[in-house]
Scaffold this motif. Structure first.
Motif, PDB file in Angstrom:
ATOM      1  N   ASP A  33       0.815  -1.216   0.000  1.00 20.35           N
ATOM      2  CA  ASP A  33       0.000   0.000   0.000  1.00 20.35           C
ATOM      3  C   ASP A  33       0.844   1.259   0.000  1.00 20.35           C
ATOM      4  OD1 ASP A  33      -2.393  -1.416   0.108  1.00 20.35           O
ATOM      5  OD2 ASP A  33      -2.055  -1.826   2.235  1.00 20.35           O
ATOM      6  N   ILE A  34       1.557   1.479  -1.068  1.00 19.29           N
ATOM      7  CA  ILE A  34       2.395   2.663  -1.126  1.00 19.29           C
ATOM      8  C   ILE A  34       1.938   3.509  -2.296  1.00 19.29           C
ATOM      9  CG2 ILE A  34       4.725   3.492  -1.445  1.00 19.29           C
ATOM     10  CD1 ILE A  34       5.703   0.958  -0.315  1.00 19.29           C
ATOM     11  N   ALA A  35       1.795   4.798  -2.028  1.00 15.00           N
ATOM     12  CA  ALA A  35       1.500   5.687  -3.146  1.00 15.00           C
ATOM     13  C   ALA A  35       2.678   5.611  -4.112  1.00 15.00           C
ATOM     14  CB  ALA A  35       1.324   7.112  -2.635  1.00 15.00           C
TER      15      ALA A  35
ATOM     16  N   PHE B  39      20.963  12.413   9.031  1.00  8.38           N
ATOM     17  CA  PHE B  39      20.146  13.077  10.046  1.00  8.38           C
ATOM     18  C   PHE B  39      20.498  14.555  10.207  1.00  8.38           C
ATOM     19  CE2 PHE B  39      21.174   8.705  11.759  1.00  8.38           C
ATOM     20  CZ  PHE B  39      20.137   8.109  11.075  1.00  8.38           C
TER      21      PHE B  39
ATOM     22  N   TRP C  20       6.806  15.215  12.136  1.00  8.04           N
ATOM     23  CA  TRP C  20       5.567  15.101  11.378  1.00  8.04           C
ATOM     24  C   TRP C  20       5.803  15.524   9.938  1.00  8.04           C
ATOM     25  CZ3 TRP C  20       1.367  12.803  13.357  1.00  8.04           C
ATOM     26  CH2 TRP C  20       0.222  12.803  12.554  1.00  8.04           C
ATOM     27  N   PRO C  21       5.415  14.708   8.957  1.00  5.07           N
ATOM     28  CA  PRO C  21       5.687  15.041   7.560  1.00  5.07           C
ATOM     29  C   PRO C  21       4.935  16.291   7.117  1.00  5.07           C
ATOM     30  CG  PRO C  21       4.843  12.794   7.793  1.00  5.07           C
ATOM     31  CD  PRO C  21       4.677  13.446   9.114  1.00  5.07           C
TER      32      PRO C  21
ATOM     33  N   GLU D  41       7.879  12.044   1.750  1.00  5.79           N
ATOM     34  CA  GLU D  41       6.879  11.063   1.360  1.00  5.79           C
ATOM     35  C   GLU D  41       7.445   9.743   0.883  1.00  5.79           C
ATOM     36  OE1 GLU D  41       3.910  11.389   2.201  1.00  5.79           O
ATOM     37  OE2 GLU D  41       4.263  13.394   2.933  1.00  5.79           O
ATOM     38  N   GLU D  42       8.685   9.742   0.376  1.00 12.67           N
ATOM     39  CA  GLU D  42       9.084   8.485  -0.245  1.00 12.67           C
ATOM     40  C   GLU D  42      10.080   7.688   0.580  1.00 12.67           C
ATOM     41  OE1 GLU D  42       9.974  10.360  -3.771  1.00 12.67           O
ATOM     42  OE2 GLU D  42       7.846  10.663  -4.019  1.00 12.67           O
TER      43      GLU D  42
ATOM     44  N   THR E  33      18.154   5.030   8.846  1.00 16.81           N
ATOM     45  CA  THR E  33      17.460   5.230  10.123  1.00 16.81           C
ATOM     46  C   THR E  33      17.664   4.034  11.049  1.00 16.81           C
ATOM     47  OG1 THR E  33      15.785   6.127   8.675  1.00 16.81           O
ATOM     48  CG2 THR E  33      15.315   6.179  11.004  1.00 16.81           C
TER      49      THR E  33
ATOM     50  N   MET F 139      -1.115  -2.026   4.594  1.00 14.38           N
ATOM     51  CA  MET F 139      -1.611  -0.964   5.460  1.00 14.38           C
ATOM     52  C   MET F 139      -2.580  -1.449   6.522  1.00 14.38           C
ATOM     53  SD  MET F 139      -1.431   2.021   6.417  1.00 14.38           S
ATOM     54  CE  MET F 139      -0.851   3.307   5.334  1.00 14.38           C
ATOM     55  N   GLY F 140      -3.568  -2.290   6.136  1.00 13.21           N
ATOM     56  CA  GLY F 140      -4.574  -2.717   7.098  1.00 13.21           C
ATOM     57  C   GLY F 140      -3.961  -3.368   8.339  1.00 13.21           C
TER      58      GLY F 140
ATOM     59  N   VAL G 113       2.279   8.363  18.404  1.00  7.34           N
ATOM     60  CA  VAL G 113       2.337   9.358  17.330  1.00  7.34           C
ATOM     61  C   VAL G 113       2.416   8.661  15.966  1.00  7.34           C
ATOM     62  CG1 VAL G 113       3.722  11.209  16.320  1.00  7.34           C
ATOM     63  CG2 VAL G 113       3.377  11.117  18.779  1.00  7.34           C
TER      64      VAL G 113
ATOM     65  N   VAL H   3      -0.974   7.265  14.939  1.00  2.00           N
ATOM     66  CA  VAL H   3      -1.841   8.299  14.367  1.00  2.00           C
ATOM     67  C   VAL H   3      -1.413   8.596  12.935  1.00  2.00           C
ATOM     68  CG1 VAL H   3      -2.555  10.702  14.581  1.00  2.00           C
ATOM     69  CG2 VAL H   3      -2.307   9.298  16.624  1.00  2.00           C
ATOM     70  N   LEU H   4      -0.117   8.708  12.738  1.00  2.00           N
ATOM     71  CA  LEU H   4       0.406   9.035  11.409  1.00  2.00           C
ATOM     72  C   LEU H   4      -0.013   7.982  10.379  1.00  2.00           C
ATOM     73  CD1 LEU H   4       2.129  11.181  10.126  1.00  2.00           C
ATOM     74  CD2 LEU H   4       4.159   9.914  10.782  1.00  2.00           C
TER      75      LEU H   4
ATOM     76  N   THR I 167      -3.226   8.628   8.674  1.00  2.00           N
ATOM     77  CA  THR I 167      -3.371   9.784   7.780  1.00  2.00           C
ATOM     78  C   THR I 167      -2.863   9.399   6.396  1.00  2.00           C
ATOM     79  OG1 THR I 167      -1.158  10.650   8.112  1.00  2.00           O
ATOM     80  CG2 THR I 167      -2.826  11.272   9.741  1.00  2.00           C
ATOM     81  N   ARG I 168      -2.994  10.350   5.452  1.00  2.00           N
ATOM     82  CA  ARG I 168      -2.530  10.037   4.097  1.00  2.00           C
ATOM     83  C   ARG I 168      -1.001   9.909   4.052  1.00  2.00           C
ATOM     84  NH1 ARG I 168      -0.431  14.690   1.819  1.00  2.00           N
ATOM     85  NH2 ARG I 168      -0.904  16.510   3.090  1.00  2.00           N
ATOM     86  N   HIS I 169      -0.312  10.472   5.051  1.00  2.00           N
ATOM     87  CA  HIS I 169       1.153  10.354   5.061  1.00  2.00           C
ATOM     88  C   HIS I 169       1.599   8.916   5.271  1.00  2.00           C
ATOM     89  CE1 HIS I 169       1.589  14.658   5.122  1.00  2.00           C
ATOM     90  NE2 HIS I 169       0.831  14.753   6.193  1.00  2.00           N
TER      91      HIS I 169
ATOM     92  N   TYR J 217       0.844   6.277   3.629  1.00  2.00           N
ATOM     93  CA  TYR J 217       1.065   5.476   2.408  1.00  2.00           C
ATOM     94  C   TYR J 217       2.415   5.773   1.787  1.00  2.00           C
ATOM     95  CZ  TYR J 217      -3.848   4.292   2.649  1.00  2.00           C
ATOM     96  OH  TYR J 217      -5.051   3.818   3.063  1.00  2.00           O
ATOM     97  N   SER J 218       3.478   5.539   2.514  1.00  2.00           N
ATOM     98  CA  SER J 218       4.784   5.776   1.895  1.00  2.00           C
ATOM     99  C   SER J 218       5.769   4.764   2.443  1.00  2.00           C
ATOM    100  CB  SER J 218       5.232   7.216   2.155  1.00  2.00           C
ATOM    101  OG  SER J 218       6.150   7.266   3.207  1.00  2.00           O
TER     102      SER J 218
ATOM    103  N   ARG K 242       8.706   5.077   3.331  1.00  2.00           N
ATOM    104  CA  ARG K 242       9.417   5.621   4.471  1.00  2.00           C
ATOM    105  C   ARG K 242       8.678   5.355   5.780  1.00  2.00           C
ATOM    106  NH1 ARG K 242      12.819  10.844   5.182  1.00  2.00           N
ATOM    107  NH2 ARG K 242      14.387   9.951   3.838  1.00  2.00           N
ATOM    108  N   ARG K 243       7.341   5.549   5.771  1.00  2.00           N
ATOM    109  CA  ARG K 243       6.561   5.327   6.997  1.00  2.00           C
ATOM    110  C   ARG K 243       6.623   3.865   7.407  1.00  2.00           C
ATOM    111  NH1 ARG K 243       5.831   9.982   6.270  1.00  2.00           N
ATOM    112  NH2 ARG K 243       7.953   9.962   6.982  1.00  2.00           N
ATOM    113  N   PHE K 244       6.531   2.963   6.421  1.00  2.00           N
ATOM    114  CA  PHE K 244       6.610   1.539   6.774  1.00  2.00           C
ATOM    115  C   PHE K 244       7.984   1.224   7.350  1.00  2.00           C
ATOM    116  CE2 PHE K 244       3.012   1.363   3.769  1.00  2.00           C
ATOM    117  CZ  PHE K 244       2.106   0.690   4.578  1.00  2.00           C
TER     118      PHE K 244
END
Ligand code: HEM
Ligand SMILES: [Cu+2]
Lengths: 658, 201
Positions: free
Chosen positions: A23-25, A145, A649-650, A657-658, B23, B93-94, B154, B157-158, B161-163, B165-166, B168-170
């Motif tokens: 599920d990645i844009a 960083f 926070w982005p 985003e990527e 990271t 995501m789910g 945090v 919550v993120l 949100t639409r953020h 789906y990336s 990086r977040r995973f």
């Protein structure tokens, strides 16, 4: 190029979603540098990587070069302040029974001098040099960083200001730079002075640790393609090892100062023998950090020497592998030695002998380094310029410091001269010889890269001789007066002892040495304003920082170099091989594998942000407040949490985003 | 200086999991230095414990039950933690959202029990050095627990949100899993030091 060009290219359809699973844009792809002409490439990158204009923009900068420049200037100012402390002490000691400075102020003076020199000058300046040079030397566009790095700077300046404002309010620590208990404990250290020491130490070490982690990750993960472990420049190795030493040593001093403030503030008994604590525990914890500290200062200096010598000997360093292994060995051994600072505390005999032996063991890797440097010079065609002169000054001074060090490593002698001026002389030979002289050489060597202009060679030579003569005049006689029995940390001495002539001589030397720094400052300013333009590579040196313009552009390299040799610029004289395929509308850099430096990921580097500054203010205010009440931690938690969320926070940039 | 194109990197991915990402290495660096802090605090405790023959200095033994419950909760939480890691790698995501909610709750639960753990020590920090040291050890770990739970919430919550789906977040979720392992792992020796080591002698 008009901005219309930018938007039209930004709207290019995404050409590739190969790696996106789940599920990645899909990556909103932007224009790439492949085949782009130099002029447009520079325009794009300059726009993407710039630090925003205005005050807020400047405070939001995450460019490692901007941060490093601030660090360097701040650390130099702290050197001047610490030097003024020293001059004040020396004026007071220039004759017997002088009434210029009383005991209370004198105690604050030597404590502030030691604290400033160790925590606000020596460590920050070597780290700052690394922040500037390491990303350039490994061929990347920013430090890892970058926001953490900016945060580190803000913590450092505010911690230094905190100490010096306390000094101005006559609230400065007066318990020596290592603040031993029980003197600094709740019973004998009334008032807030020792609290200032404790919180200032804990707080500023946060910044050292942050920078160390950023440096380690930059070296391990951001090296240019092809820069396998055996092709890492020696200076970068030195900074890598140093950063590891920081990571394992600095927590010890933070634990020490935290235990101290707990004892003082909330009534714990960790260092209180009457209630089951122990005062010597403080010394163990402190020196577990304190001895490696010397190597935290010294190792980067050896890295500088290893950069300067090949450039002027006109050949790669002799024994590259031997030099790397020595650096690593020194890093490990630096942890085995702390007890030699505590011989006077009556440790068990066998333990003391063990520590004497291991103190002497460290001479081996240091000897290997010196041998390799001499062999490089011997085999090369040395060109004697100011940076090399300072390297010679380092050899000369450091050898004397090492000799007195070997003397002190023997327990009987240490007991004799413990807490006398012999020790003061010894550690200034080691610290100034082992670190300040190479730093001065490094300043002359890399100044052209940072400013685009040369410093004056003629003034540089004057500076060198003034510094060498002044230094030895000030510190050599301290050995003698120390053997005569003059104790350190005394604000005066009676006339009958016959110490006045030699002390007057020492003070004159100290003033001379201080003047050499005034000359140096003049040369810096003069060079920055009037120096002859340097060009990309004024010394014809071989490492990557010299492949880009002086000063380097915000993005360091228009195209990331591909490395084929330890001295890439000497190996590829005709044309430097480079990589292409990176986006130019987002801050992209290359993440590579740890050992081989195979390119692996196109990573986005963080954009400018004001939040690191706000976070530093929140953390700093909490520390300041905690001197008065432990509840500060509770009240401070909320603002700290808010600023950290703001930081991470982005904001919807492509970088997020990527 | 002159340049010649040597390689083209246009096809490289834009994120990676685990040791591929910087990271992860940064997280490892912070674990190393915080781990060093734990080790030194534990070392100080043992130093004092061996120095004084009657260690615990005639204080009453702590009630180990709250601590033991915390330990069990932490160990159990490792299972969903690692399931979450697998989903994060698949960028699903789910399940990741569900996993993050579960981990937030499993972070809060030991924190609540921890509240009862401090009084169960049966001594105050200012009674004697033994009391000081066990409060310090427990406090040090609690600080880590609080910051990591805050961080997890945090990030949860993120992810809604639409953020979220990336890639990086995973990756961030993966690093969060990694850090939680560290928080659990550091607790075990501290648990033993506080509750069981003094009973040995
Ligand atoms: C302008 C050059 C310098 C002069 C004239 C100078 C002079 C002195 C003197 C006279 C003392 C002893 C004070 C006393 O015990 O009563 C001292 C202590 C000390 N100096 Fe320097 N120093 C200089 C530079 C440095 C530098 C560059 C460093 C470190 C990188 C340094 C680190 C220390 C330390 C750690 C102490 C011990 C402070 C204490 O006793 O708590 N000094 N210095
Ligand atoms: Cu030492």
């Amino acid at each position: 190029m008009s901005s219309a060009d930018l938007t039209s290219e930004r709207d290019l359809p995404p050409e590739r979603e190969a790696s996106a699973r789940g599920d990645i844009a899909p990556e909103r792809d932007g224009p790439r540098d492949t085949g782009m002409d130099d002029a447009s490439l520079h325009r794009w990158l300059a726009r993407t990587w710039r630090t925003p204009p205005g005050i807020i923009g400047a405070l939001s900068s995450v460019d490692h070069k901007v941060i490093a420049r601030r660090y360097l200037i701040t650390a130099f100012l702290f050197l001047c302040l610490g030097g003024l402390n020293a001059v004040a002490m020396r004026i007071q000691l220039s004759g017997p029974q002088r009434g210029l400075i009383g005991p209370d102020l004198y105690n604050q003076l030597f404590t502030m001098h030691g604290v400033t020199m160790m925590f606000l000058f020596a460590v920050p300046i070597v780290q700052a040099t690394g922040i500037y040079l390491v990303p350039l030397m490994v061929g990347t566009r920013n430090i890892a960083f970058p926001r953490l790095n900016a945060f580190g700077y803000w913590v450092y300046v505010s911690g230094g200001l905190f100490a010096w404002v306390s000094f101005a309010l006559s609230m400065a620590p007066d318990v020596g730079w290592f603040a031993y208990v029980p003197l600094s404990g709740p019973e004998f250290g009334p008032g807030k002075r020792a609290d200032v020491w404790a919180q200032m130490i804990t707080y500023t070490e946060v910044s050292s640790l942050a920078v160390a982690v950023a440096t380690i990750v930059t070296v391990l993960k951001q090296r240019a393609p092809g820069m396998s472990l055996d092709k890492i420049p020696l200076y970068v190795w030195a900074l890598l090892v140093t950063s590891f030493v920081v990571v394992f040593a600095m927590p010890a001093v933070m634990i020490t100062s935290t235990f101290l403030i707990l004892d003082r503030l909330v009534g714990t008994h960790i260092f209180n023998p009457a209630e089951g604590g122990d005062a010597l525990l403080f010394q163990h914890l402190f020196w577990f950090f304190g001895h490696p500290e010397v190597y935290i200062i010294f190792l980067p200096a050896t890295g500088m020497v290893s950069s300067i010598i090949p450039a002027f000997a006109r050949r790669p360093a002799f024994g590259h592998l031997g030099l790397v292994l020595s650096l690593i060995a020194v890093g490990f051994l630096s942890f085995g030695l702390w007890v030699h600072h505590m011989f006077a505390t009556g440790l068990p005999k066998l333990g003391a002998s063990f520590f004497t032996a291991s103190s002497m063991l460290i001479a081996i890797p240091n000897g290997v380094q010196i041998f390799c440097w001499l062999a490089t010079l011997w085999d090369g065609r040395p060109v004697i310029r100011t940076p090399l002169l300072f390297v010679f000054g380092f050899f000369f001074t450091f050898v004397i410091g090492g000799l007195t060090g070997v003397m002190l490593a023997s327990v009987p002698l240490d007991l004799q001269v413990h807490d006398t001026y012999f020790v003061v002389a010894h550690f200034h030979y080691v610290l100034i010889g082992g670190s300040v002289f190479p730093l001065l050489g490094a300043a002359y060597f890399w100044f052209p890269k940072i400013t685009g202009r040369m410093m004056s060679e003629r003034l540089g030579r004057w500076h060198f001789w003034l510094a060498l003569v002044g230094f030895n005049a000030a510190f050599f006689p301290m050995h003698i007066v120390g053997l005569w029995g003059m104790p350190r940390r005394v604000y005066t001495y009676p006339a009958e002892l016959g110490w006045e002539n030699i002390n007057l001589f020492i003070s004159a030397g100290a003033v001379l040495f201080f003047l050499s720094f005034v000359l140096f400052a003049f040369n810096l300013v003069h060079g920055a304003l009037r120096g002859t333009p340097a060009g990309d590579n004024p010394w014809d040196a071989g490492t990557l920082e010299w492949a880009t313009s002086s000063p380097p552009p915000s993005y360091n390299f228009a195209r990331i170099p591909v490395v084929t040799n330890v001295e890439p610029l000497w190996a590829e004289r005709v044309a430097l091989p480079v990589a292409s395929g990176l986006r130019v509308d987002a801050r992209e850099l290359i993440i590579s594998t740890v050992a081989e430096a195979h390119p692996d990921i196109r990573e986005k580097s963080a954009t400018p942000s004001i939040w690191p500054l706000l976070a530093a203010i929140a953390v700093g205010a909490t520390f300041l407040y905690s001197i008065f009440t432990p509840w500060a931690i509770v009240w401070g938690a909320a603002p700290i949490a808010v600023t950290l969320v703001g930081w991470f926070w982005p904001k919807g940039d492509p970088e997020d985003e990527e | 200086m002159n340049q010649r194109p040597a390689i083209d990197l246009a096809d490289l991915p834009t994120f990676g999991h685990g040791p591929r990402s910087p990271t992860w290495w940064g997280t490892l660096g912070f674990m190393a230095l915080e781990g060093m802090g734990f080790a030194l605090a534990a070392g100080a405790y043992l130093y004092l414990a061996t120095l004084w023959p009657n260690w615990r200095l005639s204080a009453p033994a702590p009630n180990h039950w709250p601590g033991t419950i915390v330990t069990l909760l932490l160990v159990v939480s490792l299972v969903p933690n690692h399931m979450l890691n697998r989903y994060a790698k698949q960028c699903a995501m789910g399940p990741v959202r569900i996993g993050m909610v579960v981990m937030s709750l499993l972070g809060l639960a030991p924190l609540i029990v921890r509240w009862f753990e401090f009084p169960a020590l049966n001594i105050y920090w200012d009674t004697n050095a033994y009391g000081s040291m066990i409060w310090v050890l427990l406090g040090l770990h609690t600080t880590h627990l609080i910051t990591d739970v805050g961080d997890t919430i945090v990030l949860t919550v993120l992810m809604f949100t639409r953020h979220g789906y990336s890639g990086r977040r995973f990756g961030d979720v993966g690093d969060n899993v990694f850090y939680w392992d560290f928080v659990v792992l550091t607790w075990i020796p501290i648990y033993l030091l506080i509750y069981w080591v003094p009973r040995l002698g």
